[in-house]
Every structure is written in C-alpha cells, then in structure tokens.
Design an enzyme around this catalytic site. Structure first.
Site, PDB file in Angstrom:
ATOM      1  NE  ARG A 476      -0.563   0.045   4.993  1.00  0.00           N
ATOM      2  CZ  ARG A 476      -0.937  -0.617   6.103  1.00  0.00           C
ATOM      3  NH1 ARG A 476      -1.929  -1.489   6.057  1.00  0.00           N
ATOM      4  NH2 ARG A 476      -0.300  -0.447   7.223  1.00  0.00           N
ATOM      5  CD  GLU A 478       1.946   2.520   6.715  1.00  0.00           C
ATOM      6  OE1 GLU A 478       2.310   2.653   7.888  1.00  0.00           O
ATOM      7  OE2 GLU A 478       0.811   2.137   6.394  1.00  0.00           O
ATOM      8  CG  ASP A 485       6.448  -2.794  11.954  1.00  0.00           C
ATOM      9  OD1 ASP A 485       5.473  -3.212  11.305  1.00  0.00           O
ATOM     10  OD2 ASP A 485       6.387  -1.772  12.669  1.00  0.00           O
ATOM     11  CD  GLU A 755      -1.352  -3.227   9.207  1.00  0.00           C
ATOM     12  OE1 GLU A 755      -0.860  -2.192   9.649  1.00  0.00           O
ATOM     13  OE2 GLU A 755      -2.036  -3.290   8.137  1.00  0.00           O
ATOM     14  CG  HIS A 776       2.360  -5.357   8.452  1.00  0.00           C
ATOM     15  ND1 HIS A 776       1.719  -4.844   7.360  1.00  0.00           N
ATOM     16  CD2 HIS A 776       2.666  -4.294   9.244  1.00  0.00           C
ATOM     17  CE1 HIS A 776       1.631  -3.526   7.484  1.00  0.00           C
ATOM     18  NE2 HIS A 776       2.208  -3.159   8.608  1.00  0.00           N
TER      19      HIS A 776
HETATM   20  C1  BGC Z   1       2.437   0.370  10.075  1.00  0.00           C
HETATM   21  C2  BGC Z   1       3.072  -0.485  11.109  1.00  0.00           C
HETATM   22  C3  BGC Z   1       3.523   0.377  12.246  1.00  0.00           C
HETATM   23  C4  BGC Z   1       2.333   1.043  12.806  1.00  0.00           C
HETATM   24  C5  BGC Z   1       2.668   1.898  13.965  1.00  0.00           C
HETATM   25  C6  BGC Z   1       1.289   1.116  10.680  1.00  0.00           C
HETATM   26  O1  BGC Z   1       0.736   1.975   9.810  1.00  0.00           O
HETATM   27  O2  BGC Z   1       2.062  -0.378   8.999  1.00  0.00           O
HETATM   28  O3  BGC Z   1       4.040  -1.229  10.568  1.00  0.00           O
HETATM   29  O4  BGC Z   1       4.227  -0.333  13.171  1.00  0.00           O
HETATM   30  O5  BGC Z   1       1.677   1.823  11.842  1.00  0.00           O
HETATM   31  O6  BGC Z   1       1.701   2.697  14.246  1.00  0.00           O
END
Ligand code: BGC
Length: 873
Positions: A476, A478, A485, A755, A776
């Site tokens: 996506r 991001e 992570d 995720e 994820h």
């Molecule tokens: C991400 C995660 C991250 C998290 C923290 C998400 O948008 O995909 O990987 O750890 O935000 O808020």
C-alpha cells in the site's frame, strides 16, 4: 540417555570478507576489510591454533601493489583484522586462508580465493551530478528522462569499472546493453546525508573505438510521491540526477576516465509513469531506438543541467542490492471481465515480466496487482493510494518487458488488453520476485503442514519486506522503514537470512535521522513527512528501541563488535533520551504511546487502544533498552557505562515492580503485561515470576488459547509461558485454529503473515478498516521461539560461538528440524519422539561448542561434530 558422535573429515576453509556474499565484491568502502572463515567439517579433535592469510593487492591496471602472507597464532576465525596495508581507492586484493591444527601442527588446505575491490573515495570523483536540461513539466505529466554520452577508446581494454549513483533511481546501459542486474539503484537512504555508489565490472561491455553510455532516470524515493495520507513529493529534491565515472585501463596502460558532465545529453524517455506506489507506464511509440548505442542522432536532445552534490555524502553500500531472486509462474489463469486473472499462489514482492507476441496495430496492456480477492476480483481498497498498476503500449512488434522502477506486493494480477482471445501462454507472463539479494541462513520444518506453512509465511513476509530497507508492508501507500516492526522481527530475520548488510546500512540511516531530532528515533527510517499524527520527534516505546535492539540482534547473530561499536552512540543517546523523559521515577509514563499496537481487543480503527496499560509497555521497553545498552557496553569493554546502565536497568525494574506488578489493575493483568514482565526479565524474584507465569497461563487458557496480544506482546508470550513451565500452553496457542490465531489466518489462505489478526474476516471479506495489510512481518516474530524451542537451536554466545541445543517437544508436534548457517558453519538440530523416546541429532560447527539441554537431563557440553542423543520424555 545415550549419546554418540560421528567422525568427520577436515575440509578447507570457506573464506568471507566482511559480510559480503559474492566471491568478488566490487566498490567496497572498507580500507581494512575483516576476514572470516568456517570449515564445513573437521575431525572431532581438530583445534585451530593458527591461521595463514595470503594476499595479493593490485591496481585496476593489474600492477602488483603488495603480495604477501602472514601467519597469526590464534584460534580466531571471525572478522579477524586485515593483515596487509590499507587498500587505496580502486585497489583490488585477492585473499586466501588456511589453518593449522593444534594437535598435529599440520596445515590444512587453502581456501578458495576471494576478492574485494575498494571503491572510490570523495577525492577520487571527477564526475558531476547531471540531470535533464529541458523543462520537465509538473510531477503528474513528466516522463522519466534519458541521459546519454558517446566516447572513443583508443585501443583494446584491459579493465574497466563503472561507478554510479543517482538522485532518483537509475538503470545504466553501455552500447545498448544493460549494466548489471541490480534493481532500484541506489536504493533508499537519507540522500542528502548519505548516497550509495554501486560499482560494476564493464570490461566486456566496451570496445575499441566509438562507445556510448546511457541512463534511465526515475523519481524513486528521491522525488516520487511517498508516505501515506496522500504522501509527499520532492522529499529529497526537485531534480533527479545521474552521477557516473567510467574508468578504463587500456592494454596500452593508458587510463581513460569518462565522467558525467555538462557535455552529456538528455531527453524525455518512453516511460510516462514510473512510480514505486503506482507502477510504470511505457509507451514504446516514444522510445528512441538505439539511444544508448554509438552513432545515435542526438541533435534533437537537450544538454544536461549540472546539479550540486557534496562528494562526502557518497558511500559504499553495506548490504546486497535488490535483485530478481526467482520467477513465479501463475498457478492459475482464469478469464474475468474481458481480461485474465492470474494467481501466483504466493504473496510476494515483485513485478511482472511480459513476453508480448507481435500484435498488428500495437497492444495496450494493463497489469493490476493485489494481495487478495474479494468476490472473485482484485481487492484494491486496502492498497489505499497505491495503484500498483503497470501498463505498456507496444508498436505491434513482439517485445519483452519488465518494469524498471517499481515493485508491488501481491499474489494476484489482473491483465487487460492481452492480444488475442487466448490466455497468456506459459512463460508469457511471470512474476519476478524482488528483494535484497541476501544469503538464506535458516530453515525449519516439522511433521505439521500448518506449522510448516506458518513458517513459510514468515519467510515470505521477510523476503517481501526486505526490498533495500526493512519495511512494514510491500503493497500500500506506506512501505516505510517502521522501526518497531524490525525491532521485534530482527531476531527472526537474522536467523532466516543474512540480514546484516541490509540492517547495518539501515542503522546508518537511523543514526542520521536520530541526529536530526535531538536523540529521538523516528517511528520510521528513512523519515518522510506524512499524516497528522506522525512527526519525527515522537519518542515511541518499542519503535525507538530499534536503536538498541536491532544492533543487539545482529551482534548475537554474528558477533560483529564493529557494528555494535558503530551504533553504540545512537543506542546510548536513545536510552539517555528516555531516561530524561522518564525522570527520577524511572517510569516512562508521560508520553503518548502506541503500546501493544493491534491488540485484537482494540477497536478496529483505534489499534493503539490495547487492553494493557501503554506505560507499563513503555517502561518495560525502557528497562529492555537499558539492559541491551549495558550488555553492549560490556561487550565493548566500556565498563563504566556497563555499570551505569545496569544500575539504571535495576532502578527501572524496581519502579516497574512497584507500579505494574500485583497492582490488581486490570490493565496490568493482561497476557501482554505478564509476558513482558517475564520475557524482559523484570521480575527477579523466582516465586513472584512463577506467580506471574501461572496467571499468564490462566489468562491464555481462559481465552481458549486464542491470541490476545498485538505487536509488542506477541513476540514474548511463548517464551514467557515456556520459561514458567507452561510449554504446552505455548504450543496450544501456536497451533490453535480458532481466531485470532496464526493458524486461523492460514485456514483463510494466508501465504504471508498478516498485519492484523483480522485482516480478513472469517467470512472471507477484507477487514473494513483502512489499515489492512496481508504482508507485515511483525506478528511473524513468533518464529524466533519456534526456532529456539520447537527446533531447539539457539545462540548461547555471540555469533553462535556456543550454541544451545534444547529441543522442547510439545503437544501436536512429533518431529521437527531446524538449521542455521552460523558464522562458524551450519548448525542443525532434528528430533523425533517415538513411544516416549526423543532422539535428537545435532550438528555443531567447527570452532563452536554446544551446551546440550535435553528434557529431564543434566546440561552437558560437546564440541563440534555430528551428535545423536536419545532421552525419555
Ligand atoms: C504500520 C506499522 C507500524 C504502525 C505503527 C502502521 O501503519 O504499517 O508497521 O508499526 O503503523 O503505528
């Protein structure tokens, strides 16, 4: 109990220079590269007491600079110092090693030769950064530029090196042929502070007489749209640029340098879209034939613009480049909505390669990508602003095409405009799997398909999210270097692959970003602006702690004190920052925190509202980082710091106990709370720890062994249960198929780790929330426990100099095997339980030892070799 050891022959050393994988590594940054070797096998009484290194250092022209050998009396075999003179830029050294056995005083065979070549330093550059010299137009309509230059070589070529980088992404061609097979060069770093340079041996690509060099340039991370909530463009600058220096040694001994400068030419290319998020659009009607070959009519092309560049920002990469690692063929191709739906059977990072047959009048083909289907069609809502679509307009000729400057996270593709009525034939459309070209180092298998599938999902999750930097997700809008992570996934990652180079490089970016924000480690690195909540100076527990925990994981995996030392300041500054925020109470409880992010009990649209007190979580991480820093200080011989931070850790522990243990507060009595308290060693008193463990087990059983933790709780639950005598519950939770659980995702067809526990709902629909990824690696961090406890293989000393063989069979698994390519060589454990007897076979690499801890048995130690032990369980 019985124990047997099998004798093995002496094999020659396998030599490595630094952490480089290739036998000939060009463009390195080290002037004094360290050497490591391992022996695949040796007789059980073999002991290295000395080693001999032989090397020959030459110039690019091949003149000998130094040729020598050195015998060093030492049992060391990891990252030993370079014995020769420091390498100057461009110098190449070819190295071999052999070892001597202490008992027989006899020398073994020499290793194969391994070579490295030092790259250029700041003073070696004559080239200028050059970009398109014409008006490009605005971001939406600009075409990816092409740059070119012609030059003449007066005679036969002895050797040639092309050193290059870019502001943006670049693919170079010499005489019409692509240079190398690295992708997405130069990757992603905070470009204005550190810009990687890649070096290629192009001796065979050149010829006497007229030659030409060309470059495709694209926005990439430098100026492409990046970040979520619409993202930002021009993050690092508004002008893409190419920097190249070709150095040619002719047979005559003459050296010719061809460098990017104002004499180069530029023009808009046939790529009318080249976006990492949105994919590529290539219009072959706009492609200038022969543009990167000699004798091309460039009269209509523009000059270039010379752009500013600080040569001290130029650096050699620590890690391997992104490359195509394998190709996946569609498992099924089905007709859909006038097009073709391709299922590759595996969620991954990659892009299509098309072999398009001749199509009179030309074809206009579109390939759209997505991770999952909904109602039999691509589900794209979860991709948010990333269109992940590639398009090609052909002239009618047959053509082979693979996009250059994009990568998608997907399992399915929807193709429209494919010529004819028949589906694409086998081989006409495949997916090229892309990720950093790392060495695979860890494997696990068992007698359970679901567990093996879970492990495979973790492996693919790693592969999909190690595309130059460690990202949260690959699909996506991001795909950011989220610190939290990778912090919790680093132990798993460094077991499964040699991630040292990629993470070492990323940690440099972390230090750079940290230095900008007064000691804060931003929640993702490199930092890009984005979103209301996210700003760089947010101190977030579990995320910022990547500064201490990622170096620790790498040191544990390969004993590289150099990296630990290099990152020590960054780690110390982080702990001191949190110490300041926590104040004398030693409780980190004043800042807004993410806490146990994506606790399944949190409201779907408020993933930080977990059951557990976020300040319990942050204080636990404060102690964890203080401890990691104290251990690093000890390993580095910084004794004063070791005492200081150990004392700090103890003070935090005491404060944690007072504030969060046995308080009767429901937010302190959760699976995550107990798991962190036990997993991070915050309860020193054994009885109190056991009470916490029993309560943890009670809570897990009360949940029917369903998972009840998010990002930060999940990695520590299984260990906390194991450590307090509740191994069976850990197994039952892992193997439970009732959602939320790992196995429930597999029942719904997961081929990577999701995720969130409910990325897909039990009815097969996609979670309605706007943060839903199917790839994820965060929740895949349980694999570290699987390797160490089910498999039974763990490091007992940095670099696996001592390994812990401690398989723990449990309900539902009757046999398992795990292996890891340690710096000392392959270590492996496999076991099976038959009629109450467990037989374990294990291999200890040469130069390492093992502490063997079998159920119901006294610990004992063994040396290298192949061992078998049988115990009653
Ligand atoms: C991400 C995660 C991250 C998290 C923290 C998400 O948008 O995909 O990987 O750890 O935000 O808020």
């Amino acid at each position: 109990m019985t124990h047997a050891t099998t004798a093995r022959p002496l094999t020659p050393p396998v030599l490595r220079i630094e952490h480089y994988r290739d036998r000939v590594q060009l463009g390195i940054g080290e002037a004094r590269p360290r050497l490591s070797w391992h022996l695949d096998s040796a007789p059980s009484d073999y002991r290295q007491d000395s080693y001999e290194i032989a090397w020959a250092t030459t110039t690019l022209a091949g003149e000998i600079v130094e040729q020598s050998a050195a015998v060093i009396q030492s049992p060391a075999q990891l990252l030993v110092d370079w014995p020769g003179s420091s390498l100057a830029p461009r110098q190449r050294t070819e190295v071999r090693v052999r070892t001597r056995d202490a008992a027989s005083q006899s020398w073994g065979e020499w290793s194969d030769m391994v070579a490295v070549e030092r790259g250029l330093d700041a003073s070696s550059w004559r080239a200028s950064l050059v970009g398109p010299g014409y008006e490009e137009g605005d971001a939406q309509e600009r075409r990816a530029p092409l740059l070119r230059h012609e030059f003449t070589l007066a005679g036969p070529i002895r050797a040639a090196r092309l050193h290059l980088t870019a502001h943006g992404l670049v693919e170079a061609e010499l005489n019409g042929v692509r240079v190398g097979r690295d992708e997405l060069i130069p990757g992603w770093t905070p470009y204005n502070d550190r810009l990687r340079v890649y070096t290629y041996d192009v001796t065979e690509a050149l010829r006497p007489g007229r030659n030409a060099i060309g470059a495709w340039l694209a926005d990439g991370w430098f100026r492409g749209r990046f970040g979520f909530e619409g993202g930002t463009t021009d993050i690092y600058g508004t002008h893409v640029g190419f920097l190249a220096q070709l150095e040619v040694v002719l047979d005559s001994g003459d050296v010719v340098v061809v460098a990017t400068d104002e004499s180069w030419r530029s023009a808009p290319g046939p790529l009318t879209r080249a976006s990492i998020y949105d994919g590529e659009r290539l219009d072959l009607n706009l492609s200038p034939a022969g543009w990167s070959a000699p004798d091309f009519d460039e009269s209509a092309w523009s000059a270039v613009t010379v752009l500013p560049l600080d040569p001290t920002t130029l650096a050699a990469p620590d890690g391997p480049p992104v490359r195509c690692i394998e190709e996946l063929a569609p498992v099924t191709v089905t007709a859909l909505d006038g097009g073709w739906l391709l299922d590759y059977g595996q969620n991954h990072s990659g892009r299509p390669r098309l072999r398009i047959p001749r199509t009179p009048g030309g074809a206009h083909i579109t390939v759209q990508h997505a991770e999952v289907l909904e109602d039999g069609r691509l589900h794209t809502r979860a991709l948010r602003d990333a269109s992940a679509t590639d398009e090609i307009i052909t002239t009618g000729d047959s053509v082979e095409w693979e996009p250059r400057f994009t990568v998608h996270g997907y399992r399915y593709a929807f193709v429209t405009g494919w010529p004819g009525d028949e589906p694409p034939a086998a081989g006409e459309i495949v997916s090229r799997v892309l990720h950093s070209d790392m060495t695979r180092t860890g494997w696990f298998a068992s007698d359970r398909d679901d567990l093996n599938r879970l492990h495979e999902n973790v492996v693919w999750g790693l592969r999909s999210n190690f595309v130059d930097i460690p990202t949260d997700c690959p699909q996506r809008d991001e795909r950011l270097g989220w610190t939290g992570d990778i912090q919790l996934f680093a132990p798993t990652a460094s077991f499964l692959y040699d991630v040292h180079g990629v993470l070492s490089d990323w940690l440099r970016s972390l230090s750079i970003e940290q230095s900008r924000y007064n000691g804060t480690v931003p929640v993702y690195v490199p930092w890009v602006p984005g979103g209301a909540w996210w700003h760089p100076d947010l101190d977030v527990a579990g995320w910022g702690d990547a500064a201490t925990i990622v170096p620790e994981a790498l040191y544990t995996a390969n004993a590289d004190l150099g990296l630990l030392d290099r990152q020590y300041e960054s780690a110390r500054i982080w702990v001191d920052k949190v110490t300041e925020l926590a104040g004398p109470s030693r409780l980190w409880d004043q800042q807004r925190q993410l806490g146990d992010w994506l606790d399944p009990a949190a409201p779907p649209d408020q993933p930080m509202l977990a059951l557990t007190d976020p300040h319990l979580v942050s204080t636990a991480y404060f102690a964890r980082s203080a401890d990691a820093l104290a251990c690093a200080a000890t390993a580095l011989g910084r004794d004063e710091d070791a005492v200081k931070y150990r004392r700090l850790r103890d003070e935090i522990r005491a404060a944690f106990l007072r504030a969060y243990v046995g308080t009767g507060d429901a937010t302190h009595d959760t699976v995550c709370a107990h798991a962190l308290a036990i997993g991070f060693d915050l309860i020193a008193d054994e009885a109190q720890r056991q009470r916490s463990g029993d309560r943890l087990d009670e809570l897990v059983r009360a949940r029917g062994y369903r998972v009840s933790t998010g990002f930060l709780g999940t990695p520590v639950v299984a260990d906390a249960l194991t450590r307090t005598g509740h191994l069976d519950s850990a197994y039952r939770m892992l193997l439970n198929h009732d959602a939320p659980s790992w196995m429930a995702t597999i029942d719904l067809g997961a081929t990577t780790v999701w995720e969130r526990w409910d990325s897909m709902l039990p009815d097969g629909t996609v979670n309605p929330g706007d943060m839903t990824s199917f790839n994820h690696y965060a929740l895949g961090s349980v694999a570290d426990w699987i390797h160490r406890t089910i498999g039974g293989l763990a490091p007992a000393a940095p670099g696996y100099a001592e390994i812990r063989v401690a398989p723990r069979p449990g309900p539902g698994v009757s046999s398992a095997s795990v292996s890891h390519l340690t710096p000392f060589g392959m270590a492996a454990v496999s076991w099976r339980v038959v009629d109450g007897e467990m037989t374990a076979d294990f291999t200890v690499p040469v130069g390492a030892r093992a502490v063997v801890d079998l159920p119901g048995r006294e610990l004992y130690r063994v040396d290298h070799g192949a061992h078998t032990a049988t115990v009653t369980v």
